[in-house]
Scaffold this active site. Sequence first.
Site: not given
Ligand code: 5RP
Length: 267
Positions: A172
Site C-alpha cells: 500500500k
Molecule cells: C494508517 C494507515 C491507513 O490505513 C492508511 O493511511 C489508509 O487510510 P487513509 O485513506 O485515511 O490514508 O495505514 O497508518
Amino acid sequence: MNWGMQNRLARIIKPEDNRAVMLAVDHGYFLGPTSGLEQPRKTIEPLLSYADSIMLTRGVLRTSVDPKSDKPVVLRVSGGTSILKELSNEDITVSIEDCIRLNVSAMALSIFVGSEFEKETLVSLAKLVDEGEKYGIPVLAVTAVGKDMARDVRYLGLACRIAAELGAHIVKTYYCDDFEQLIESCPIPVIIAGGKKTPEMEALELAHNAVTHGAVGVDMGRNIFQSDSPVGMIKAVRSIVHEHVSVKEACKIYESEKGVKARRAAG
Ligand code: 5RP
C-alpha cells in the site's frame, strides 16, 4: 504459492476483475480516537457491505465487528508508537497464532524507508513474511512516509520495491506523479491509501487516477469515514474501482446518497 495463500489473496483482490476495495479503519493504533472513528462500530457497520475487505487492529475487530461477518480481515500487526513519539519505532504487535485465531485474510505492517528505524521495520517485514508463508497468510506492506520525505515516485518507488523484494504480497502506498513508473518497477499488486481528508471530488479523482495507472485498488479511510456521506463515498469509490465509471459518474453516486441522507434527516 500455496493454496491457502492464494485463497486468502483472492478474498482481498477479487479474481473477477483483479481489483480491491479495502476500507481502512486502523488509524487509532497510533492516532487514538481519530475523527470519524470515535465509535468504530457506528462507523464500520453501514460501510461494511460496500467494502471487499476491512483493515483494522485486533482491538477494534474484537469490539466492533460481528464475528459472524464474512468480510475478509486485513489485520494491522505493527505498532507500539503514538503520534507523541518517533513513529518509525514500530514492532510486530500481534502473534501469528492470534492472526490464525482471528481468521485473518492478510496481515498489514508499516515500513519506514529512510526513517530512523528503517532497518528494524524492514527486518520486521521479512520476519512477518516468514511467519505468513508458514501458514498461508499474505502480508500487506504499508509504505509509511516520514515528515521530511517527499511523496514522489523516486521515494515511493524505492519503498514499494523494497517491500516486494523482502517478500510482501501486496503493497500500500500513495498516489504520485509518474505513478506508472512505480507500478512498472513493483512486481506485486499495489493499492493506494487515500491520505488526509480532501474534498470528495479530489478523493474520487485520486482513486480514478490510481486504478487507471495500474493500482489494483484502494485502501481508503479518512476520505470515506470523514465524508459528509460515508456511504455515498464508499459506493462512489467502489464504482470507480470495480465498475470503471468516470469521476463525474462516481460523483453523482456520492451526491445522490448524500441527498438520501439529507432527506432522511429532514424526516
Ligand atoms: C494508517 C494507515 C491507513 O490505513 C492508511 O493511511 C489508509 O487510510 P487513509 O485513506 O485515511 O490514508 O495505514 O497508518
